[in-house]
Design an enzyme around this catalytic site. Structure first.
Site, PDB file in Angstrom:
ATOM      1  N   ASP A   9       0.793  -1.228   0.000  1.00  0.00           N
ATOM      2  CA  ASP A   9       0.000   0.000   0.000  1.00  0.00           C
ATOM      3  C   ASP A   9       0.828   1.281   0.000  1.00  0.00           C
ATOM      4  O   ASP A   9       0.338   2.338   0.400  1.00  0.00           O
ATOM      5  CB  ASP A   9      -0.934   0.001   1.214  1.00  0.00           C
ATOM      6  CG  ASP A   9      -2.172  -0.841   0.982  1.00  0.00           C
ATOM      7  OD1 ASP A   9      -2.732  -0.758  -0.126  1.00  0.00           O
ATOM      8  OD2 ASP A   9      -2.567  -1.587   1.892  1.00  0.00           O
TER       9      ASP A   9
ATOM     10  N   ASP B 227      -7.402  -3.845  -5.021  1.00  0.00           N
ATOM     11  CA  ASP B 227      -6.938  -2.560  -4.486  1.00  0.00           C
ATOM     12  C   ASP B 227      -5.527  -2.215  -4.959  1.00  0.00           C
ATOM     13  O   ASP B 227      -5.155  -1.035  -5.055  1.00  0.00           O
ATOM     14  CB  ASP B 227      -6.914  -2.578  -2.953  1.00  0.00           C
ATOM     15  CG  ASP B 227      -8.075  -3.290  -2.310  1.00  0.00           C
ATOM     16  OD1 ASP B 227      -8.541  -4.301  -2.856  1.00  0.00           O
ATOM     17  OD2 ASP B 227      -8.491  -2.868  -1.212  1.00  0.00           O
TER      18      ASP B 227
END
Length: 393
Positions: free
Chosen positions: A115, A175
């Site tokens: 991330d 994601d």
């Protein structure tokens, strides 16, 4: 059951028929700024008690929740502050953005997460666009190097999670498309094409394996790194393995749109078009354009919405409208979603500890962050406001 179906169809038809009101972006930013002033006071109070907490994430069970820098959502709050500066040019927002961005800097060396695009590029990327600070540039490059260590050449994708090895071996979540911007930018900064090649490989393999024939997406694809083959197709945050988790659909739309921006590969533009049409043609989404948390939850309409998915979708549609032949359709849909968010989903002044939007869903299967304010909803909402006016940061 028939009654529920008819209700849903009616809502979908009315969504297509309703004409969106134009959002007064100046007024929306002013309201958001007042909320964020409240948020900053709460952040500073929390940090005074526990300095390792750097960013506000959500409000859950009435409690204000902050996170440490290694949390995947840590970069959204300082990134919002850069957007306030971009819109207002008020030095106060510039100083605040610099202050809170600094707290995330050490995560450039974090190789234990996929991330880093969210954590590093959102604040430092937006900050670099404004300041041209060479230190911000070096942070982005180092973060791209750290992210690249999670790439497996045989599978052709970047690993998402290191946890829950009993469920999967090499999980890749939809994601992860959002973190490719960090790699594309690193190639622009350095001329090193390895970052670009990793991003393209990840996008290509994800396009091949993550999408169903109707262009809805699985959440998690588990890979075999010896053969490169898919082991399993699963979900972690959606209703079921075969359902369409709303935020996942939004991540994919945004991800393939940004991939087209950097590569001009028409396959990515076509994929973004397909995903957009899946989202916009849904007979489940209510009239205001804000989706339920998962398109296939059998309890619809008696389940939570996800304003974060709507904000991400609106922001993505504004950009996609610049590239696609469906420009008018996408801009109209984005306008409609943004109008809904700006009217029905904003917090009351001073409420929710200063978060801008409410009614998002984080991880419903884990009974976490259901129908709450959440920082990434606010970030993409501000981005959508800027994009609706063609404002570049």
């Amino acid at each position: 059951m028939k009654l529920k179906f008819n209700l849903i169809v009616g809502l979908a038809l009315s969504f297509g028929a309703v004409k969106a009101q134009k959002v007064n972006v100046k007024k929306a930013f002013a309201s958001a700024a007042k909320q964020t002033d409240v948020l900053i006071k709460n952040v500073d109070s929390a940090r005074a008690i526990k300095p390792t907490l750097v960013s506000p994430r959500t409000v859950e069970n009435g409690q204000f929740k902050m996170v440490v820098s290694r949390d995947w959502t840590s970069g959204f709050f300082p990134a919002e502050l850069w957007y306030f500066y971009a819109f207002t040019k008020d030095k106060r927002w510039l100083d605040l953005a610099k202050k809170y961005t600094e707290d995330i800097k050490k995560e450039q060396f974090n190789k234990g997460t996929h991330d880093l695009g969210f954590m590093i590029y959102c604040p430092f990327g937006n900050g670099y666009k404004v300041t041209k600070d060479p230190e911000y540039k070096s942070v982005i490059i180092q973060a791209a190097k750290s992210l690249s260590t999670r790439f497996n050449a045989k599978a052709g994708v970047i690993k998402s999670w290191d946890h829950n090895g009993d469920k999967w071996k090499y999980p890749v979540i939809i994601d992860n498309m959002m973190n490719l911007e960090l790699l594309f930018e690193a190639t622009k900064f350095t001329g090193d094409s390895s970052f670009y090649k990793i991003a393209v490989s990840h996008a290509d393999v994800t396009l091949k394996n993550h999408y169903r024939p109707d262009f809805s997406s699985w959440h998690v694809i588990d890979y075999d790194t010896v053969s490169g083959n898919v082991r399993n197709k699963l979900t972690a945050q959606g209703y079921s393995n075969e359902s369409a988790w709303a935020r996942g659909q939004a991540w994919g739309l945004y991800g393939y749109t940004l991939c087209y921006r950097y590569t001009k590969n028409n396959a990515y533009l076509a994929q973004a078009d397909h995903i957009a049409n899946y989202i916009l043609s849904s007979k489940i989404t209510p009239a205001d354009g804000i989706p339920y948390w998962d398109y296939n939850d059998p309890q619809i309409p008696n389940v939570s919405r996800d304003a974060s998915a709507a904000a991400i979708t609106a922001s993505a549609l504004y950009e996609l409208a610049k590239y696609s032949k469906e420009s008018k359709k996408y801009k109209a849909a984005a306008d409609k979603i943004l109008a809904s968010l700006s009217s029905k989903y904003v917090s009351k002044p001073g409420a929710n500890y200063g978060f801008i939007l409410e009614h998002s869903t984080g991880h419903r299967p884990a009974k976490s962050e259901i129908d709450v304010p959440i920082n990434y909803a606010d970030y993409y909402y501000l981005e959508a406001l800027l994009r609706s006016k063609g404002i570049k940061i």
